[in-house]
Scaffold this motif. Structure first.
Motif, PDB file in Angstrom:
ATOM      1  N   VAL A 149       0.840  -1.192   0.000  1.00 38.82           N
ATOM      2  CA  VAL A 149       0.000   0.000   0.000  1.00 38.82           C
ATOM      3  C   VAL A 149       0.878   1.246   0.000  1.00 38.82           C
ATOM      4  CG1 VAL A 149      -1.781   1.269   1.260  1.00 38.82           C
ATOM      5  CG2 VAL A 149      -1.836  -1.230   1.198  1.00 38.82           C
ATOM      6  N   ASN A 150       0.662   2.119  -0.966  1.00 37.94           N
ATOM      7  CA  ASN A 150       1.407   3.360  -1.054  1.00 37.94           C
ATOM      8  C   ASN A 150       1.108   4.216   0.183  1.00 37.94           C
ATOM      9  OD1 ASN A 150       3.119   5.204  -2.183  1.00 37.94           O
ATOM     10  ND2 ASN A 150       1.664   5.958  -3.709  1.00 37.94           N
ATOM     11  N   GLY A 151       2.156   4.688   0.830  1.00 36.33           N
ATOM     12  CA  GLY A 151       1.981   5.522   2.018  1.00 36.33           C
ATOM     13  C   GLY A 151       2.126   4.764   3.325  1.00 36.33           C
ATOM     14  N   CYS A 152       2.161   3.439   3.289  1.00 37.32           N
ATOM     15  CA  CYS A 152       2.388   2.636   4.500  1.00 37.32           C
ATOM     16  C   CYS A 152       3.865   2.243   4.545  1.00 37.32           C
ATOM     17  CB  CYS A 152       1.506   1.395   4.495  1.00 37.32           C
ATOM     18  SG  CYS A 152      -0.255   1.750   4.686  1.00 37.32           S
ATOM     19  N   ASN A 153       4.366   1.978   5.745  1.00 42.12           N
ATOM     20  CA  ASN A 153       5.787   1.698   5.921  1.00 42.12           C
ATOM     21  C   ASN A 153       6.089   0.214   5.941  1.00 42.12           C
ATOM     22  OD1 ASN A 153       6.530   4.429   6.208  1.00 42.12           O
ATOM     23  ND2 ASN A 153       5.858   4.394   8.345  1.00 42.12           N
ATOM     24  N   SER A 154       7.181  -0.145   5.277  1.00 37.75           N
ATOM     25  CA  SER A 154       7.719  -1.496   5.417  1.00 37.75           C
ATOM     26  C   SER A 154       8.514  -1.532   6.714  1.00 37.75           C
ATOM     27  CB  SER A 154       8.579  -1.856   4.210  1.00 37.75           C
ATOM     28  OG  SER A 154       7.777  -1.977   3.056  1.00 37.75           O
ATOM     29  N   PHE A 155       8.976  -2.706   7.104  1.00 39.08           N
ATOM     30  CA  PHE A 155       9.601  -2.883   8.406  1.00 39.08           C
ATOM     31  C   PHE A 155      10.616  -4.008   8.301  1.00 39.08           C
ATOM     32  CE2 PHE A 155       9.364  -5.577  12.250  1.00 39.08           C
ATOM     33  CZ  PHE A 155       9.779  -4.691  13.222  1.00 39.08           C
ATOM     34  N   SER A 156      11.759  -3.873   8.956  1.00 36.54           N
ATOM     35  CA  SER A 156      12.769  -4.933   9.014  1.00 36.54           C
ATOM     36  C   SER A 156      13.176  -5.151  10.457  1.00 36.54           C
ATOM     37  CB  SER A 156      14.005  -4.556   8.196  1.00 36.54           C
ATOM     38  OG  SER A 156      13.689  -4.489   6.837  1.00 36.54           O
ATOM     39  N   ASP A 157      13.489  -6.404  10.779  1.00 35.14           N
ATOM     40  CA  ASP A 157      13.874  -6.754  12.138  1.00 35.14           C
ATOM     41  C   ASP A 157      14.873  -7.903  12.082  1.00 35.14           C
ATOM     42  OD1 ASP A 157      13.826  -6.708  14.962  1.00 35.14           O
ATOM     43  OD2 ASP A 157      12.159  -8.132  15.053  1.00 35.14           O
ATOM     44  N   ARG A 158      15.788  -7.919  13.029  1.00 35.47           N
ATOM     45  CA  ARG A 158      16.745  -9.019  13.188  1.00 35.47           C
ATOM     46  C   ARG A 158      16.663  -9.470  14.633  1.00 35.47           C
ATOM     47  NH1 ARG A 158      23.281  -8.677  13.358  1.00 35.47           N
ATOM     48  NH2 ARG A 158      23.628 -10.883  13.749  1.00 35.47           N
ATOM     49  N   ALA A 159      16.366 -10.743  14.823  1.00 37.34           N
ATOM     50  CA  ALA A 159      16.264 -11.281  16.178  1.00 37.34           C
ATOM     51  C   ALA A 159      17.363 -12.320  16.388  1.00 37.34           C
ATOM     52  CB  ALA A 159      14.898 -11.920  16.390  1.00 37.34           C
ATOM     53  N   LYS A 160      18.008 -12.248  17.526  1.00 31.75           N
ATOM     54  CA  LYS A 160      19.040 -13.218  17.892  1.00 31.75           C
ATOM     55  C   LYS A 160      18.360 -14.513  18.299  1.00 31.75           C
ATOM     56  CE  LYS A 160      23.337 -14.201  19.172  1.00 31.75           C
ATOM     57  NZ  LYS A 160      23.891 -15.130  18.238  1.00 31.75           N
ATOM     58  N   ILE A 161      18.864 -15.623  17.796  1.00 28.63           N
ATOM     59  CA  ILE A 161      18.350 -16.944  18.185  1.00 28.63           C
ATOM     60  C   ILE A 161      19.109 -17.372  19.434  1.00 28.63           C
ATOM     61  CG2 ILE A 161      18.085 -19.354  17.502  1.00 28.63           C
ATOM     62  CD1 ILE A 161      18.092 -18.312  14.562  1.00 28.63           C
ATOM     63  N   PRO A 162      18.407 -17.748  20.491  1.00 28.31           N
ATOM     64  CA  PRO A 162      19.089 -18.139  21.738  1.00 28.31           C
ATOM     65  C   PRO A 162      20.027 -19.330  21.533  1.00 28.31           C
ATOM     66  CG  PRO A 162      16.725 -17.913  22.080  1.00 28.31           C
ATOM     67  CD  PRO A 162      16.960 -17.817  20.611  1.00 28.31           C
ATOM     68  N   ALA A 163      21.112 -19.353  22.272  1.00 28.28           N
ATOM     69  CA  ALA A 163      22.081 -20.446  22.209  1.00 28.28           C
ATOM     70  C   ALA A 163      21.478 -21.721  22.812  1.00 28.28           C
ATOM     71  CB  ALA A 163      23.352 -20.065  22.956  1.00 28.28           C
ATOM     72  N   PHE A 164      21.842 -22.848  22.248  1.00 33.49           N
ATOM     73  CA  PHE A 164      21.442 -24.160  22.749  1.00 33.49           C
ATOM     74  C   PHE A 164      22.482 -25.166  22.309  1.00 33.49           C
ATOM     75  CE2 PHE A 164      19.377 -23.406  18.695  1.00 33.49           C
ATOM     76  CZ  PHE A 164      19.667 -24.548  17.974  1.00 33.49           C
ATOM     77  N   THR A 165      22.440 -26.368  22.830  1.00 32.36           N
ATOM     78  CA  THR A 165      23.390 -27.406  22.447  1.00 32.36           C
ATOM     79  C   THR A 165      23.013 -27.942  21.067  1.00 32.36           C
ATOM     80  OG1 THR A 165      23.666 -28.007  24.766  1.00 32.36           O
ATOM     81  CG2 THR A 165      24.399 -29.625  23.122  1.00 32.36           C
ATOM     82  N   PRO A 166      23.908 -27.823  20.079  1.00 32.10           N
ATOM     83  CA  PRO A 166      23.591 -28.290  18.727  1.00 32.10           C
ATOM     84  C   PRO A 166      23.361 -29.796  18.676  1.00 32.10           C
ATOM     85  CG  PRO A 166      25.600 -26.958  18.730  1.00 32.10           C
ATOM     86  CD  PRO A 166      25.231 -27.215  20.147  1.00 32.10           C
ATOM     87  N   THR A 167      22.441 -30.209  17.844  1.00 28.42           N
ATOM     88  CA  THR A 167      22.131 -31.611  17.607  1.00 28.42           C
ATOM     89  C   THR A 167      22.118 -31.836  16.109  1.00 28.42           C
ATOM     90  OG1 THR A 167      20.692 -31.594  19.551  1.00 28.42           O
ATOM     91  CG2 THR A 167      20.412 -33.412  18.023  1.00 28.42           C
ATOM     92  N   SER A 168      22.792 -32.858  15.642  1.00 27.37           N
ATOM     93  CA  SER A 168      22.810 -33.143  14.208  1.00 27.37           C
ATOM     94  C   SER A 168      21.403 -33.384  13.691  1.00 27.37           C
ATOM     95  CB  SER A 168      23.659 -34.393  13.927  1.00 27.37           C
ATOM     96  OG  SER A 168      24.995 -34.124  14.261  1.00 27.37           O
ATOM     97  N   ASN A 169      21.193 -33.002  12.420  1.00 29.22           N
ATOM     98  CA  ASN A 169      19.894 -33.175  11.764  1.00 29.22           C
ATOM     99  C   ASN A 169      18.759 -32.576  12.598  1.00 29.22           C
ATOM    100  OD1 ASN A 169      21.171 -34.453   9.619  1.00 29.22           O
ATOM    101  ND2 ASN A 169      20.983 -36.449  10.588  1.00 29.22           N
ATOM    102  N   LEU A 170      18.947 -31.334  12.960  1.00 30.84           N
ATOM    103  CA  LEU A 170      17.982 -30.630  13.811  1.00 30.84           C
ATOM    104  C   LEU A 170      16.778 -30.169  12.995  1.00 30.84           C
ATOM    105  CD1 LEU A 170      17.461 -29.416  16.639  1.00 30.84           C
ATOM    106  CD2 LEU A 170      18.611 -27.341  15.831  1.00 30.84           C
ATOM    107  N   LYS A 171      15.604 -30.358  13.568  1.00 31.45           N
ATOM    108  CA  LYS A 171      14.356 -29.888  12.965  1.00 31.45           C
ATOM    109  C   LYS A 171      13.537 -29.237  14.065  1.00 31.45           C
ATOM    110  CE  LYS A 171      10.435 -31.503  10.228  1.00 31.45           C
ATOM    111  NZ  LYS A 171       9.867 -32.675   9.547  1.00 31.45           N
ATOM    112  N   GLY A 172      12.949 -28.089  13.764  1.00 35.80           N
ATOM    113  CA  GLY A 172      12.153 -27.401  14.766  1.00 35.80           C
ATOM    114  C   GLY A 172      11.284 -26.336  14.127  1.00 35.80           C
ATOM    115  N   VAL A 173      10.659 -25.532  14.975  1.00 34.61           N
ATOM    116  CA  VAL A 173       9.765 -24.478  14.499  1.00 34.61           C
ATOM    117  C   VAL A 173      10.129 -23.174  15.201  1.00 34.61           C
ATOM    118  CG1 VAL A 173       7.368 -23.682  14.384  1.00 34.61           C
ATOM    119  CG2 VAL A 173       7.889 -26.105  14.047  1.00 34.61           C
ATOM    120  N   PHE A 174      10.326 -22.135  14.405  1.00 30.49           N
ATOM    121  CA  PHE A 174      10.445 -20.789  14.951  1.00 30.49           C
ATOM    122  C   PHE A 174       9.036 -20.230  15.057  1.00 30.49           C
ATOM    123  CE2 PHE A 174      14.608 -20.642  12.505  1.00 30.49           C
ATOM    124  CZ  PHE A 174      15.418 -20.720  13.620  1.00 30.49           C
TER     125      PHE A 174
END
Length: 152
Positions: A75-100
Motif C-alpha cells: 500500500v502506497n503511504g504505509c511503511n515497510s519494516f525490518s527486524d533481526r532477532a538473535k536466536i538463543p544459544a542451545f546445544t547443537p544436535t545433528s539433523n535438527l528440525k524445529g519451528v520458529f
C-alpha cells in the motif's frame, strides 16, 4: 527399432536420476532450510498479535545466529519494516528440525513482549519474508508469508 529402444532406455534412466534428485530435496543440508507453516490469521486489527510458524532444518544443528524478518507493504503511504532477532544459544544436535514462532503486534498489547510494527493511516496489505543464518554463517533460503491485512 534400435533408436526406439535407446530412447526408452534414456527416458527410464532420466526418470531414475530425476527421482533420486527429488528425494535428496528432503534431506538435511549444511545451509539451514526454512518452510513457511502458518500465520494465525489473515486480517488483524489494532492491538492484535501476528504469530508466524516457520519450520527449519539444519544438518549441523547450529542454527543459532539470527533470524531476519521483513514486512513488505503493498500500500502506497504505509511503511515497510525490518527486524533481526538473535536466536538463543542451545546445544547443537545433528539433523535438527524445529519451528520458529515469531510474533509481532499491531499496537500495544498489555503484558506482551512482541515488537510493535509501524502503523499506517489506512488499511495495510502486506506480506512478510523470513531468512536465517547459522553459527557457520550459512544463510537459509527466504520464505514468504501469504498476504495479510492490518486494519487501521
Amino acid at each position: 527399432m534400435k533408436a526406439e529402444r535407446m530412447k526408452a532406455k534414456l527416458l527410464i534412466f532420466s526418470a531414475i536420476i530425476l527421482g533420486i534428485t527429488a528425494c535428496k530435496k528432503d534431506t538435511y543440508t549444511t545451509r539451514p532450510q526454512l518452510e513457511f507453516k502458518s500465520v494465525n490469521g489473515k486480517v488483524f486489527g489494532s492491538g492484535s498479535a501476528i504469530i508466524f510458524s516457520i519450520e527449519f532444518t539444519d544438518k549441523e544443528g547450529d542454527v543459532q545466529d539470527s533470524i531476519w524478518v521483513q514486512k513488505v507493504t503493498k500500500v502506497n503511504g504505509c511503511n515497510s519494516f525490518s527486524d533481526r532477532a538473535k536466536i538463543p544459544a542451545f546445544t547443537p544436535t545433528s539433523n535438527l528440525k524445529g519451528v520458529f514462532e515469531i510474533g509481532y503486534s499491531t499496537g500495544f498489547i498489555p503484558g506482551s513482549n512482541y515488537t510493535v510494527i509501524p502503523t499506517c493511516s489506512k488499511n495495510d496489505t502486506c506480506f512478510f519474508r523470513f531468512w536465517t543464518r547459522d553459527k557457520a554463517k550459512n544463510v537459509s533460503d527466504t520464505v514468504v508469508s501469504p498476504d495479510i491485512v492490518i486494519v487501521k
